[in-house]
Motif scaffolding. Structure first.
Motif, PDB file in Angstrom:
ATOM      1  N   LEU A 186       2.922   2.675  16.170  1.00 33.18           N
ATOM      2  CA  LEU A 186       3.451   1.460  15.529  1.00 33.18           C
ATOM      3  C   LEU A 186       2.388   0.817  14.640  1.00 33.18           C
ATOM      4  O   LEU A 186       2.700   0.272  13.571  1.00 33.18           O
ATOM      5  N   GLY A 187       1.131   0.905  15.059  1.00 32.58           N
ATOM      6  CA  GLY A 187       0.050   0.343  14.254  1.00 32.58           C
ATOM      7  C   GLY A 187      -0.175   1.086  12.952  1.00 32.58           C
ATOM      8  O   GLY A 187      -0.813   0.555  12.027  1.00 32.58           O
ATOM      9  N   GLY A 188       0.343   2.304  12.854  1.00 32.86           N
ATOM     10  CA  GLY A 188       0.174   3.085  11.633  1.00 32.86           C
ATOM     11  C   GLY A 188       1.273   2.903  10.612  1.00 32.86           C
ATOM     12  O   GLY A 188       1.237   3.515   9.542  1.00 32.86           O
ATOM     13  N   LEU A 189       2.255   2.057  10.910  1.00 34.04           N
ATOM     14  CA  LEU A 189       3.369   1.849   9.985  1.00 34.04           C
ATOM     15  C   LEU A 189       3.045   0.762   8.960  1.00 34.04           C
ATOM     16  O   LEU A 189       2.318  -0.191   9.258  1.00 34.04           O
ATOM     17  N   ALA A 259     -12.767  13.021   0.374  1.00 35.48           N
ATOM     18  CA  ALA A 259     -11.811  12.005  -0.071  1.00 35.48           C
ATOM     19  C   ALA A 259     -10.797  11.846   1.053  1.00 35.48           C
ATOM     20  O   ALA A 259      -9.822  12.580   1.126  1.00 35.48           O
ATOM     21  N   PRO A 260     -11.027  10.901   1.976  1.00 35.14           N
ATOM     22  CA  PRO A 260     -10.225  10.846   3.206  1.00 35.14           C
ATOM     23  C   PRO A 260      -8.786  10.408   2.985  1.00 35.14           C
ATOM     24  O   PRO A 260      -8.444   9.760   1.992  1.00 35.14           O
ATOM     25  N   ASP A 261      -7.973  10.778   3.947  1.00 33.82           N
ATOM     26  CA  ASP A 261      -6.580  10.363   3.991  1.00 33.82           C
ATOM     27  C   ASP A 261      -6.527   8.950   4.567  1.00 33.82           C
ATOM     28  O   ASP A 261      -6.880   8.744   5.730  1.00 33.82           O
ATOM     29  N   PRO A 262      -6.097   7.950   3.793  1.00 35.45           N
ATOM     30  CA  PRO A 262      -6.098   6.574   4.302  1.00 35.45           C
ATOM     31  C   PRO A 262      -5.090   6.336   5.410  1.00 35.45           C
ATOM     32  O   PRO A 262      -5.151   5.314   6.096  1.00 35.45           O
ATOM     33  N   PHE A 263      -4.161   7.259   5.602  1.00 31.41           N
ATOM     34  CA  PHE A 263      -3.154   7.119   6.649  1.00 31.41           C
ATOM     35  C   PHE A 263      -3.599   7.758   7.966  1.00 31.41           C
ATOM     36  O   PHE A 263      -2.849   7.747   8.936  1.00 31.41           O
ATOM     37  N   LEU A 264      -4.796   8.322   7.981  1.00 30.67           N
ATOM     38  CA  LEU A 264      -5.302   8.949   9.188  1.00 30.67           C
ATOM     39  C   LEU A 264      -6.181   7.932   9.915  1.00 30.67           C
ATOM     40  O   LEU A 264      -7.217   7.513   9.405  1.00 30.67           O
ATOM     41  N   VAL A 272      -3.798   9.289  14.681  1.00 30.39           N
ATOM     42  CA  VAL A 272      -2.496   9.042  14.056  1.00 30.39           C
ATOM     43  C   VAL A 272      -2.571   9.427  12.585  1.00 30.39           C
ATOM     44  O   VAL A 272      -3.540   9.079  11.898  1.00 30.39           O
ATOM     45  N   ARG A 273      -1.577  10.146  12.121  1.00 25.95           N
ATOM     46  CA  ARG A 273      -1.553  10.527  10.709  1.00 25.95           C
ATOM     47  C   ARG A 273      -0.129  10.501  10.180  1.00 25.95           C
ATOM     48  O   ARG A 273       0.844  10.584  10.932  1.00 25.95           O
TER      49      ARG A 273
END
Length: 353
Positions: A186-189, A259-264, A272-273
């Motif tokens: 839920l925190g990743g939404l 270049a990291p994935d900001p959603f990870l 969480v990804r």
């Protein structure tokens, strides 16, 4: 050296103390492990450290940068960074640790041999080693929108694959994750997203058996997906007796050369990804096998070199060590370690029947 069966049992028993193991998924992992030596390699990184100790102990004295650990030809994929650039590179970092630099190279070389591509093993070793040195000297992410457009031929997503992605997500059985996993998901939404359902997902090679959940939500006119996977100590540290060692996931994902994935994100013991059709691991199929060539392997080697270059204080030491080595060195080590994997694989097949 301890037999594989004994070590596998010890590792799985430890897993049961570290997370809520999904026994059904662990049984699936056991079935996959007897299908081919390549799939066996993918599932058993915890064993790799002991194979290195027994068959190539000289590796252990080499500089030890922050490393991928579980390198193989299927551990590469795509994601989008904070600027929405399409990035290609290593996208599974479960076993990141401080490891002698040659291990990542040898394991990737061994995976090519065990996967039985048409490319010769010597050509593969030369391509990987050449790319690795390039990545060390000119570290940086592999961006497919600008400098490395040729890679799009390897990672492009068809309409059929997009449909297959949603079929897989829709087929995940409903589940009620533990509170920690729910909080992480839920925190990743994004703000305003409306959760629709939680489900359990079965995926991966070495990670099969770990709790893995997805959350499907509705946001701004369409569905979005987040996945949570339990975080454990690297198999390399486990094999060396450091069963409570911290995981290096967050550091390697956000390394200075990437270049990291900001959603990870990380929290509550879970990674969480974001999941989407074009944010994915590029796994083997007939088309991929036909395309794999020296150019792609050089890119894989370069990605590993770029990751190792994050440990900047070791870069010159690694380059100095490479001065005394050539592709034949890597080819022979790949052969030697592959033979160890195949011996373990035969033991496992005989045990499984």
């Amino acid at each position: 050296m301890t037999s594989f069966l004994s070590e596998n049992g010890a590792f799985e028993n430890w897993m049961r103390t570290a997370c809520d193991v999904v026994e059904e998924d662990l049984a699936r992992k056991h079935e996959r492990m007897k299908k081919s030596s390549f799939l066996f390699l993918r599932a058993t990184f915890f064993r790799w450290a002991h194979l290195v100790k027994s068959r190539a102990p000289e590796i252990l004295d080499l500089p030890s940068p922050l490393s991928v650990g579980d390198t193989h030809v299927e551990n590469f994929g795509t994601w989008r960074d904070a600027e929405m650039r399409l990035v290609w590179g290593v996208n599974d970092h479960d076993d990141a640790a401080l490891i002698p630099y040659a291990s990542d190279l040898v394991r990737l070389t061994a995976s090519v041999r065990l996967a039985e591509f048409d490319l010769s093993n010597r050509e593969a070793a030369a391509a990987i080693l050449g790319g690795y040195e390039t990545g060390l000297r000119a570290a940086g992410p592999t961006l497919l929108d600008e400098r490395e457009r040729w890679l799009r031929d390897y990672v492009g997503v068809s309409d059929e694959e997009r449909a297959s992605f949603w079929e897989e997500i829709d087929g995940c059985p409903a589940a009620e994750p533990p509170e920690e996993a729910q909080s992480a998901l839920l925190g990743g939404l994004p703000r305003g997203a409306k959760p629709e359902r939680f489900a359990r997902r079965t995926k991966g090679g070495g990670s099969l058996g770990r709790p893995r959940f997805v959350l499907v939500a509705n946001w701004r006119g369409g569905r979005i997906v987040r996945e949570a996977k339990a975080i454990l100590t690297s198999g390399w540290d486990w094999a060396n007796g450091r069963t409570n060692a911290p995981n290096y996931l967050e550091e390697i994902v956000n390394a200075s050369t990437r270049a990291p994935d900001p959603f990870l994100t990380f929290g509550h013991g879970f990674l969480v990804r974001r999941l989407s059709a074009d944010t994915r691991k590029v796994e083997r199929d007939a088309d991929f096998d036909a395309k794999l060539d020296a150019k792609l392997l050089r890119a894989m080697g370069s990605e590993i070199g770029s990751i190792h270059a994050h440990s900047f204080e070791l870069r010159d030491e690694i380059l100095a060590d490479l001065d005394g080595r050539d592709a034949e060195w890597l080819h022979e080590l790949g052969k030697l370690l592959s033979e160890g994997v195949e011996a373990d694989f035969e033991e496992w097949k005989a045990f499984q029947g």
